[in-house]
Design a protein around this motif. Sequence first.
Motif, PDB file in Angstrom:
ATOM      1  N   ALA A 166       0.843  -1.209   0.000  1.00 15.77           N
ATOM      2  CA  ALA A 166       0.000   0.000   0.000  1.00 15.77           C
ATOM      3  C   ALA A 166       0.874   1.253   0.000  1.00 15.77           C
ATOM      4  N   ASP A 167       2.095   1.141   0.583  1.00 11.39           N
ATOM      5  CA  ASP A 167       2.986   2.307   0.669  1.00 11.39           C
ATOM      6  C   ASP A 167       3.386   2.834  -0.709  1.00 11.39           C
ATOM      7  N   HIS A 168       3.378   1.968  -1.721  1.00 10.43           N
ATOM      8  CA  HIS A 168       3.710   2.403  -3.084  1.00 10.43           C
ATOM      9  C   HIS A 168       2.558   2.147  -4.030  1.00 10.43           C
ATOM     10  N   ASN A 169       1.347   2.416  -3.506  1.00  6.53           N
ATOM     11  CA  ASN A 169       0.181   2.361  -4.379  1.00  6.53           C
ATOM     12  C   ASN A 169       0.009   1.013  -5.079  1.00  6.53           C
ATOM     13  N   PHE A 170       0.393  -0.044  -4.428  1.00  5.54           N
ATOM     14  CA  PHE A 170       0.246  -1.403  -4.976  1.00  5.54           C
ATOM     15  C   PHE A 170       0.912  -1.562  -6.345  1.00  5.54           C
ATOM     16  N   THR A 171       2.164  -1.140  -6.410  1.00  6.08           N
ATOM     17  CA  THR A 171       2.891  -1.265  -7.681  1.00  6.08           C
ATOM     18  C   THR A 171       3.957  -2.365  -7.639  1.00  6.08           C
ATOM     19  N   TYR A 172       3.945  -3.154  -6.585  1.00  2.29           N
ATOM     20  CA  TYR A 172       4.867  -4.290  -6.532  1.00  2.29           C
ATOM     21  C   TYR A 172       4.258  -5.403  -5.665  1.00  2.29           C
ATOM     22  N   ALA A 173       4.846  -6.585  -5.754  1.00  4.53           N
ATOM     23  CA  ALA A 173       4.387  -7.727  -4.963  1.00  4.53           C
ATOM     24  C   ALA A 173       5.253  -7.829  -3.713  1.00  4.53           C
ATOM     25  N   PRO A 174       4.711  -7.462  -2.541  1.00  8.13           N
ATOM     26  CA  PRO A 174       5.564  -7.426  -1.348  1.00  8.13           C
ATOM     27  C   PRO A 174       5.988  -8.823  -0.888  1.00  8.13           C
ATOM     28  N   GLU A 175       7.198  -8.887  -0.361  1.00  7.57           N
ATOM     29  CA  GLU A 175       7.722 -10.165   0.137  1.00  7.57           C
ATOM     30  C   GLU A 175       7.302 -10.357   1.580  1.00  7.57           C
ATOM     31  N   VAL A 176       6.990 -11.590   1.925  1.00  9.54           N
ATOM     32  CA  VAL A 176       6.596 -11.845   3.308  1.00  9.54           C
ATOM     33  C   VAL A 176       7.789 -12.416   4.080  1.00  9.54           C
ATOM     34  N   GLN A 177       7.952 -11.907   5.316  1.00  8.83           N
ATOM     35  CA  GLN A 177       9.036 -12.412   6.170  1.00  8.83           C
ATOM     36  C   GLN A 177       8.633 -13.779   6.722  1.00  8.83           C
ATOM     37  N   GLU A 178       9.607 -14.479   7.238  1.00  5.14           N
ATOM     38  CA  GLU A 178       9.302 -15.782   7.812  1.00  5.14           C
ATOM     39  C   GLU A 178       8.303 -15.633   8.966  1.00  5.14           C
ATOM     40  N   LEU A 179       7.291 -16.493   8.986  1.00  5.33           N
ATOM     41  CA  LEU A 179       6.276 -16.411  10.039  1.00  5.33           C
ATOM     42  C   LEU A 179       6.267 -17.719  10.824  1.00  5.33           C
ATOM     43  N   ASN A 180       5.886 -17.641  12.070  1.00  8.03           N
ATOM     44  CA  ASN A 180       5.799 -18.845  12.881  1.00  8.03           C
ATOM     45  C   ASN A 180       4.477 -19.562  12.567  1.00  8.03           C
ATOM     46  N   ALA A 181       4.604 -20.722  11.935  1.00  6.66           N
ATOM     47  CA  ALA A 181       3.412 -21.423  11.438  1.00  6.66           C
ATOM     48  C   ALA A 181       2.390 -21.682  12.551  1.00  6.66           C
ATOM     49  N   GLY A 182       2.860 -21.923  13.746  1.00  6.85           N
ATOM     50  CA  GLY A 182       1.935 -22.232  14.839  1.00  6.85           C
ATOM     51  C   GLY A 182       1.069 -21.050  15.256  1.00  6.85           C
ATOM     52  N   ASN A 183       1.420 -19.852  14.804  1.00  8.84           N
ATOM     53  CA  ASN A 183       0.705 -18.662  15.274  1.00  8.84           C
ATOM     54  C   ASN A 183      -0.458 -18.224  14.385  1.00  8.84           C
ATOM     55  N   TYR A 184      -0.598 -18.842  13.231  1.00  6.15           N
ATOM     56  CA  TYR A 184      -1.612 -18.384  12.266  1.00  6.15           C
ATOM     57  C   TYR A 184      -2.437 -19.553  11.730  1.00  6.15           C
ATOM     58  N   ALA A 185      -3.663 -19.217  11.286  1.00  7.40           N
ATOM     59  CA  ALA A 185      -4.525 -20.258  10.696  1.00  7.40           C
ATOM     60  C   ALA A 185      -4.053 -20.599   9.284  1.00  7.40           C
ATOM     61  N   TYR A 186      -3.747 -19.602   8.500  1.00  7.65           N
ATOM     62  CA  TYR A 186      -3.234 -19.793   7.129  1.00  7.65           C
ATOM     63  C   TYR A 186      -2.765 -18.450   6.589  1.00  7.65           C
ATOM     64  N   LEU A 187      -2.110 -18.501   5.426  1.00  6.37           N
ATOM     65  CA  LEU A 187      -1.652 -17.273   4.765  1.00  6.37           C
ATOM     66  C   LEU A 187      -2.462 -17.073   3.475  1.00  6.37           C
TER      67      LEU A 187
END
Length: 357
Positions: free
Chosen positions: A122-143
């Motif tokens: 959103a910071d650049h008006n959606f002009t690129y595909a942002p990279e996601v940092q490593e997430l702890n799988a146990g903390n989320y339902a899904y991505l």
Amino acid sequence: MRKWNFCAGPAVINEEVLKEAQEELLNWKNVGASVMEVSHRSKEFDQVASEARQDFIDILKIPENYEVLFLQGGATFQFSMLPMNFAHNGKPVAHIVSGTWSEKAEAEGSKISSTEVVASSADHNFTYAPEVQELNAGNYAYLHYAANETIHGVAYHQPPVSTLPLVSDMSSVILSEPINIESFDFIYAGAQKNIGPAGLTIVIAKKEFLVNENDKLPNILRYTKHAENDSMLNTPPTFAWYLSGKVFKWIKGLGGLDYFKEQNHLKASTLYNYIDSTEFYSNPVNKSDRSIMNVPFIIHDSSLDSIFLEESKAAGLLNLKGHRSVGGMRASIYNAMPIEGINELIAFMKEFEAKHG
Ligand SMILES: Cc1ncc(COP(=O)(O)O)c(C=O)c1O
């Protein structure tokens, strides 16, 4: 006469497919009625339905440990059906926000469960595909992410790397090229771009992922109930299903997704190369993240926008207006748009520049 239709969706459908449907309209399979007028439980419809499903599975090489469901409600319905089913255990859903649709998915999902935006452009008006940092799988339902942002023309050409169950909105990119289904736990797509008429929504879900489904929900909201009933828990959108089946046969007949991959990359690169070659037009998206299906572009002098739209329409080039949220133009160049359509568009753009530049 049919014109070149660049609509983002509902979108162009191959003419041969439409003609076949036209020929069969009044008396389908010699039953003395159209396909829209017979029971979805009839043996004639059942054959069409299962053949369409099998062709879809063949085209995408979907392994047996996945369910393929033909649902309703559009991709938008998945924004809430997904968290109702898989975020009932208190864990937040991780969302990548790379444009309007993934933003909406997060906003709708947040009404059902907690959500966390783990990457955003959103910071650049959606002009690129942002990279996601490593997430702890146990903390989320899904991505959740959108493989192709139809409005902003931004795509992930490879799925984000993550240890979380991966859910992808592929509404505007499915069937454009082969994909490795096993990289995903859940894929959904509204039909009205590369699949067929609006009204159908296709889900590809790993059976292992469906085990986590919320069994307290009414049947109509449960993926496994749709699966148990061969996607005929209730009356399906029979005409959309039938016509999509014809699109799948057309895709198979041309050699499947390898053929479309080549065509689609050729079409997109031809158009982007032209846009990049002139100062008159431009595309704001990071080159490596550009969509092969939706090509937004602006004219630097925006006072020419309405003239461009008027003149392109008169030249037989339809629906080039960009989405109201971003302005400018957008050419959606799905499977049923041949390279000839791209060449006509470029010829028109050149002429327009010569006249108004
Ligand atoms: C990427 C994407 N997701 C979701 C949607 C919403 O689809 P529907 O209108 O089928 O609910 C669209 C519609 O264009 C889309 O392009």
